[in-house]
Design a protein around this motif. Structure first.
Motif, PDB file in Angstrom:
ATOM      1  N   PRO A 110       0.837  -1.205   0.000  1.00  0.00           N
ATOM      2  CA  PRO A 110       0.000   0.000   0.000  1.00  0.00           C
ATOM      3  C   PRO A 110       0.871   1.254   0.000  1.00  0.00           C
ATOM      4  CG  PRO A 110      -0.611  -1.507   1.788  1.00  0.00           C
ATOM      5  CD  PRO A 110       0.684  -1.991   1.232  1.00  0.00           C
ATOM      6  N   VAL A 111       0.284   2.378  -0.395  1.00  0.00           N
ATOM      7  CA  VAL A 111       1.029   3.639  -0.480  1.00  0.00           C
ATOM      8  C   VAL A 111       0.242   4.748   0.215  1.00  0.00           C
ATOM      9  CG1 VAL A 111       2.158   5.311  -1.971  1.00  0.00           C
ATOM     10  CG2 VAL A 111       1.937   2.938  -2.723  1.00  0.00           C
ATOM     11  N   TYR A 113       0.289   8.740   0.377  1.00  0.00           N
ATOM     12  CA  TYR A 113       0.788   9.985  -0.207  1.00  0.00           C
ATOM     13  C   TYR A 113       0.557  11.116   0.793  1.00  0.00           C
ATOM     14  CZ  TYR A 113       1.025   7.575  -4.699  1.00  0.00           C
ATOM     15  OH  TYR A 113       1.334   6.693  -5.703  1.00  0.00           O
ATOM     16  N   ILE A 174       1.858   9.829  -9.221  1.00  0.00           N
ATOM     17  CA  ILE A 174       1.294   8.489  -9.022  1.00  0.00           C
ATOM     18  C   ILE A 174       1.801   7.506 -10.076  1.00  0.00           C
ATOM     19  CG2 ILE A 174      -0.852   7.153  -9.041  1.00  0.00           C
ATOM     20  CD1 ILE A 174      -2.207   9.430  -7.587  1.00  0.00           C
ATOM     21  N   ASP A 178       3.808   4.017  -9.313  1.00  0.00           N
ATOM     22  CA  ASP A 178       3.266   2.739  -9.774  1.00  0.00           C
ATOM     23  C   ASP A 178       4.254   1.960 -10.634  1.00  0.00           C
ATOM     24  OD1 ASP A 178       0.947   3.283  -8.442  1.00  0.00           O
ATOM     25  OD2 ASP A 178      -0.252   3.750 -10.229  1.00  0.00           O
ATOM     26  N   VAL A 183       4.231  -1.684  -5.741  1.00  0.00           N
ATOM     27  CA  VAL A 183       3.067  -1.198  -5.006  1.00  0.00           C
ATOM     28  C   VAL A 183       1.789  -1.781  -5.582  1.00  0.00           C
ATOM     29  CG1 VAL A 183       4.210   0.947  -4.366  1.00  0.00           C
ATOM     30  CG2 VAL A 183       2.837   0.872  -6.456  1.00  0.00           C
ATOM     31  N   THR A 185      -1.732  -1.151  -6.988  1.00  0.00           N
ATOM     32  CA  THR A 185      -2.282  -0.005  -7.722  1.00  0.00           C
ATOM     33  C   THR A 185      -3.808   0.090  -7.607  1.00  0.00           C
ATOM     34  OG1 THR A 185      -2.373  -1.317  -9.762  1.00  0.00           O
ATOM     35  CG2 THR A 185      -0.372  -0.023  -9.354  1.00  0.00           C
ATOM     36  N   ARG A 187      -7.369   1.081  -5.877  1.00  0.00           N
ATOM     37  CA  ARG A 187      -7.804   2.261  -5.115  1.00  0.00           C
ATOM     38  C   ARG A 187      -7.688   2.031  -3.611  1.00  0.00           C
ATOM     39  NH1 ARG A 187     -13.837   3.629  -3.436  1.00  0.00           N
ATOM     40  NH2 ARG A 187     -13.628   5.827  -2.884  1.00  0.00           N
ATOM     41  N   CYS A 189      -5.649   0.484  -1.956  1.00  0.00           N
ATOM     42  CA  CYS A 189      -4.267   0.470  -1.479  1.00  0.00           C
ATOM     43  C   CYS A 189      -3.676   1.866  -1.351  1.00  0.00           C
ATOM     44  CB  CYS A 189      -3.390  -0.348  -2.431  1.00  0.00           C
ATOM     45  SG  CYS A 189      -3.911  -2.070  -2.624  1.00  0.00           S
ATOM     46  N   ARG A 190      -4.361   2.884  -1.846  1.00  0.00           N
ATOM     47  CA  ARG A 190      -3.827   4.255  -1.822  1.00  0.00           C
ATOM     48  C   ARG A 190      -4.554   5.085  -0.775  1.00  0.00           C
ATOM     49  NH1 ARG A 190      -4.705   4.559  -7.587  1.00  0.00           N
ATOM     50  NH2 ARG A 190      -2.847   3.892  -8.744  1.00  0.00           N
ATOM     51  N   LEU A 192      -4.282   9.207   1.084  1.00  0.00           N
ATOM     52  CA  LEU A 192      -3.779  10.564   0.844  1.00  0.00           C
ATOM     53  C   LEU A 192      -3.975  11.390   2.102  1.00  0.00           C
ATOM     54  CD1 LEU A 192      -2.876  12.913  -1.082  1.00  0.00           C
ATOM     55  CD2 LEU A 192      -5.295  13.154  -1.686  1.00  0.00           C
ATOM     56  N   PHE A 213      -8.333   6.995  -4.532  1.00  0.00           N
ATOM     57  CA  PHE A 213      -7.932   6.874  -3.128  1.00  0.00           C
ATOM     58  C   PHE A 213      -9.010   6.177  -2.301  1.00  0.00           C
ATOM     59  CE2 PHE A 213      -6.118  10.797  -4.892  1.00  0.00           C
ATOM     60  CZ  PHE A 213      -4.767  10.491  -4.779  1.00  0.00           C
TER      61      PHE A 213
END
Length: 310
Positions: A110-111, A113, A174, A178, A183, A185, A187, A189-190, A192, A213
């Motif tokens: 997961p990421v 931001y 992004i 990716d 990571v 990709t 939704r 997993c993101r 913000l 997101f």
């Protein structure tokens, strides 16, 4: 005779004064706004650059693996310079890689931001010890390992409608992440998050690009001009049941507390689930530092249902 000399001298001085009045005033030089110094990197496409951290709070690159199989120790922060076509220049991005980051792991990470506030830079979240807290959450198995990506908004003094920073973020940052890192990709997993001006961007991006997101958070939110008026329309564009997880918090003595509270009211009026915290404190680093662990725990909780790689 003396009188004539005095008159003649006065005429000469008067003529000199007239000549001086007729000269144009020298132009005032407009000094450029001073920006944080950056260590130059090699030529682009995207490359990792060597840029020393601005705070001792930045995680060190040392990595440790525990005997139980859980990743322990500290993650690593890397610095990148991108050739941004939209900015017609360079874009700097700081990336936190979790302990035991594995570029070949079958399941992507997961990421999170993270966007900085006005007058700050991409080191802001690291200076507030987001890296250490992420290390602790991951090492103690309170969170899945995740990446943190922190882009630098160089022109943070510009009005939001005179900058293409949103497009830089969605169309360049992004995709860079990716394609560069291992990571997930999807939704879900993101996430913000933003502080101050970064919170203003997080609100816009999180709702206008809800499909990107799974979660977004706004910390000490001041909205951009017109965003409160547009907020109901943004929410109406989101399909039922598709709104991201939302977190809002601010200090009681924050000068923009009424703005943040109005956003919370609109979310209630529109039936949008969210988490709201009105805390003691002001609009400053002391406030954000005091609540950083809460922020990181909330973001990590959004990935609890994802199965970690064994």
């Amino acid at each position: 005779m003396k009188t004539r000399i005095r008159i003649f001298a006065m005429l000469i001085l008067f003529a000199i004064g007239l000549a001086a009045c007729g000269e144009p005033s020298p132009a005032v030089e407009q000094l450029p706004v001073e920006q944080p110094t950056r260590t130059p990197g090699p030529t682009l496409p995207p490359v990792e650059v060597s840029r020393p951290p601005q705070s001792t709070a930045t995680p060190s690159p040392q990595i440790e693996i525990s005997l139980s199989g859980t990743c322990a120790g500290t993650g690593e922060v890397k610095y990148y310079k991108l050739d941004s076509e939209l900015m017609n220049g360079e874009l700097y991005v700081s990336v936190y890689l979790p302990p035991c980051y594995d570029a070949a792991r079958a399941q992507g990470y997961p990421v999170l931001y993270l966007l900085h506030g006005q007058t700050f830079d991409d080191q802001m979240w690291l200076d507030l010890e987001a890296g250490q807290i992420a290390d602790e959450l991951i090492s103690s198995s309170q969170s899945q390992p995740f990446l943190m990506v922190m882009p630098y908004e160089e022109f943070y003094y510009r009005q939001p409608d005179t900058t293409n920073y949103p497009e830089v973020f969605t169309d360049e940052v992004i995709p860079f992440v990716d394609t560069t890192f291992n990571v997930c990709t999807e939704r879900a997993c993101r996430a913000l998050g933003g502080i101050s001006r970064g919170a203003s961007w997080a609100l816009r991006l999180g709702l206008q690009h809800w499909e990107l997101f799974g979660s977004f958070g706004t910390h000490s939110l001041p909205t951009f001009k017109g965003d409160l008026d547009d907020l109901p329309d943004w929410l109406a564009e989101i399909p039922d049941g598709s709104a991201p997880r939302i977190y809002l918090d601010t200090g009681r003595f924050d000068p923009e507390v009424k703005t943040a509270y109005r956003v919370e009211q609109v979310l209630n009026e529109k039936g949008i689930m969210h988490e709201w915290h009105l805390n003691d404190g002001r609009h400053n680093t002391d406030y954000w530092f005091a609540h950083m662990r809460e922020y990181m725990q909330w973001y990590a909780a959004g990935w609890e249902e994802m199965e970690p790689e064994q």
